[in-house]
Scaffold this motif. Structure first.
Motif, PDB file in Angstrom:
ATOM      1  N   THR A 229       0.818  -1.212   0.000  1.00  0.00           N
ATOM      2  CA  THR A 229       0.000   0.000   0.000  1.00  0.00           C
ATOM      3  C   THR A 229       0.852   1.263   0.000  1.00  0.00           C
ATOM      4  N   GLU A 230       0.443   2.224  -0.812  1.00  0.00           N
ATOM      5  CA  GLU A 230       1.183   3.474  -0.968  1.00  0.00           C
ATOM      6  C   GLU A 230       0.264   4.671  -0.765  1.00  0.00           C
ATOM      7  N   PRO A 231       0.845   5.843  -0.444  1.00  0.00           N
ATOM      8  CA  PRO A 231       0.018   7.051  -0.399  1.00  0.00           C
ATOM      9  C   PRO A 231      -0.485   7.391  -1.801  1.00  0.00           C
ATOM     10  N   ALA A 232      -1.614   8.080  -1.861  1.00  0.00           N
ATOM     11  CA  ALA A 232      -2.136   8.515  -3.155  1.00  0.00           C
ATOM     12  C   ALA A 232      -1.097   9.396  -3.847  1.00  0.00           C
ATOM     13  N   PRO A 233      -0.940   9.235  -5.158  1.00  0.00           N
ATOM     14  CA  PRO A 233      -1.766   8.436  -6.066  1.00  0.00           C
ATOM     15  C   PRO A 233      -1.289   7.008  -6.263  1.00  0.00           C
ATOM     16  N   GLY A 234      -0.602   6.451  -5.301  1.00  0.00           N
ATOM     17  CA  GLY A 234      -0.052   5.114  -5.457  1.00  0.00           C
ATOM     18  C   GLY A 234      -1.066   4.020  -5.194  1.00  0.00           C
ATOM     19  N   ALA A 235      -0.558   2.815  -5.085  1.00  0.00           N
ATOM     20  CA  ALA A 235      -1.409   1.634  -5.001  1.00  0.00           C
ATOM     21  C   ALA A 235      -2.131   1.562  -3.665  1.00  0.00           C
ATOM     22  N   GLY A 236      -3.444   1.372  -3.750  1.00  0.00           N
ATOM     23  CA  GLY A 236      -4.271   1.092  -2.587  1.00  0.00           C
ATOM     24  C   GLY A 236      -5.174  -0.054  -2.954  1.00  0.00           C
TER      25      GLY A 236
END
Length: 455
Positions: free
Chosen positions: A190-197
């Motif tokens: 999981t990453e902060p936006a805009p990354g992978a969620g």
């Protein structure tokens, strides 16, 4: 809507990774007597017909070992006795007392209930998914039961992944200490936006070749268990439409664990943390599985991990229901017991229904996973229903217990805070519903097209 995933056990965050990817690219010990379980039907059988794990890809079939003391039903009874006698009496002290946790882990080993999900060749009990259902449910009756039994997230899911995907040398280096309880791990996707969620196709962390090594760059967050983890399983983009998993040891230059992100739950050792990779260099031997096969290999972890979460959280819900029943039969008002009032009976009945339905979904899906399939559709349905049913059960239990329900004299308020995030991690309910609906439409269209072709 963008439903963001939290956590790393929370990091099993998709409804169906392959489907979402295609969509993007296409677009101390106390010994009271163990109580009998009032929520199980007397004489109801414990299903143990599935006696083998699925075959490990590229390897040999792994037999389920005989649990110490007999069959799965005996194991379930021993887990319940261990939780009732040794964990629940001290559960308020466990979080702040590492020596107590260590002592309880030793007691779990002595009781023969340690590492039920892990393979026997590395020291676990080697249970199939169906055999795990009752044992993990009993472990979940205390928030700390899975931790001291070494079947908690994220380690339990990571054990499954390592068992099936890792090389023999990787299993010796990472799986064996994990099963022994000598190390903890984290799964970093999981990453902060805009990354992978909830949408893994948005993955921004990258890994690029540099000679015989790989350089990993990116930022992760809500990574459960990161603080104190001995190693991380990291998902990174290795191509326009591809990702790869890497095993990264704690202390590797370029890897840093940042702040604990405050959340409403507090039951996971190591918190939910930010993790940063800055030109983090790892050797080619750190690749877990195959290069560019990260999302496909992650399916090995995702389905079983969703379901084992359901098993554990159903145990929490059942304990909440037991507490509610105890209160209802003791509390007298309006000239009768609370348990004899119609509105109270409504809440009790609805809890019974949700518990029975959840258990049935879990067992049906477990049998399908044991048969060797990914069971993506079935795990999505089970995860969505059970996560919401668990919330309803605990909430009704709080309601019927009134003021005591929201106090900390009872553990119900804590349970309510802990179970709420389950509707988000392992894939938000909305993402799973989207995936379930897409599959239903595709099945219908395929059946209609087949009917027309034969008409």
């Amino acid at each position: 809507m963008r439903a963001h995933c939290v956590g790393d056990h929370k990091d099993e965050c998709d409804g169906d990774l392959s489907m979402l990817w295609r969509a993007r690219t296409d677009a101390r010990e106390s010994k009271p007597p163990a109580r009998p379980d009032p929520l199980r039907t007397a004489g109801s059988p414990v299903e143990t017909s599935v006696a083998r794990r699925p075959e490990r890809p590229g390897g040999t079939e792994v037999n389920v070992g005989t649990t110490p003391g007999g069959d799965a039903q005996d194991l379930t009874g021993r887990v319940r006795a261990f939780i009732d006698r040794q964990v629940i009496p001290v559960e308020r002290e466990i979080e702040a007392d590492p020596e107590l946790r260590a002592g309880l882990r030793a007691a779990a080993r002595a009781a023969g209930v340690f590492a039920p999900s892990a393979p026997t060749e590395y020291g676990g009990l080697g249970l199939s998914m169906l055999e795990q259902a009752d044992a993990l449910e009993e472990s979940g009756r205390s928030l700390h039961g899975p931790l001291v039994m070494n079947c908690a997230a994220p380690d339990e899911g990571n054990m499954t992944l390592l068992e099936h995907v890792a090389t023999p040398s990787q299993r010796e280096q990472y799986l064996r200490p994990l099963v022994a309880g000598d190390a903890r791990s984290a799964f970093a996707m999981t990453e902060p936006a805009p990354g992978a969620g909830s949408d893994p196709a948005a993955l921004t962390t990258t890994a690029v070749r540099d000679g015989g090594d790989w350089l990993i760059d990116g930022r992760k967050w809500f990574i459960t268990g990161a603080d104190g983890a001995a190693f991380f399983i990291v998902m990174a983009r290795t191509g326009a439409d591809a990702a790869t998993m890497f095993l990264v040891d704690a202390g590797t230059p370029g890897l840093s664990v940042g702040r604990h992100i405050p959340t409403i739950d507090a039951g996971f050792t190591g918190g939910h943390c930010e993790v940063v990779f800055e030109r983090c260099r790892v050797p080619s031997s750190a690749v877990l599985g195959e290069v560019d096969r990260g999302f496909a290999n992650a399916q090995v972890r995702l389905g079983p991990a969703r379901l084992t979460h359901c098993m554990r959280w159903l145990g929490v819900a059942r304990r909440a229901h037991e507490i509610m029943l105890g209160y209802a039969v003791e509390r007298e008002l309006f000239g009768s017991r609370l348990a004899d009032l119609g509105l109270a009976q409504h809440l009790i009945a609805d809890n019974e229904i949700d518990i029975a339905a959840s258990r049935s979904l879990i067992r049906t899906t477990a049998a399908m996973l044991d048969a060797g399939g990914h069971a993506n559709h079935e795990t999505s349905i089970a995860k969505t229903f059970v996560s919401e049913a668990v919330g309803r059960i605990v909430d009704r239990s709080v309601q019927l217990c009134g003021g005591q329900g929201v106090s900390h004299d009872l553990p119900l308020a804590r349970f309510l805070a802990e179970v709420r995030p389950f509707r988000i991690y392992d894939g938000a309910s909305e993402v799973h519903r989207w995936a379930v609906a897409r599959r239903a439409v595709r099945r219908y269209e395929a059946a209609r097209a087949g009917g027309a072709a034969h008409g």
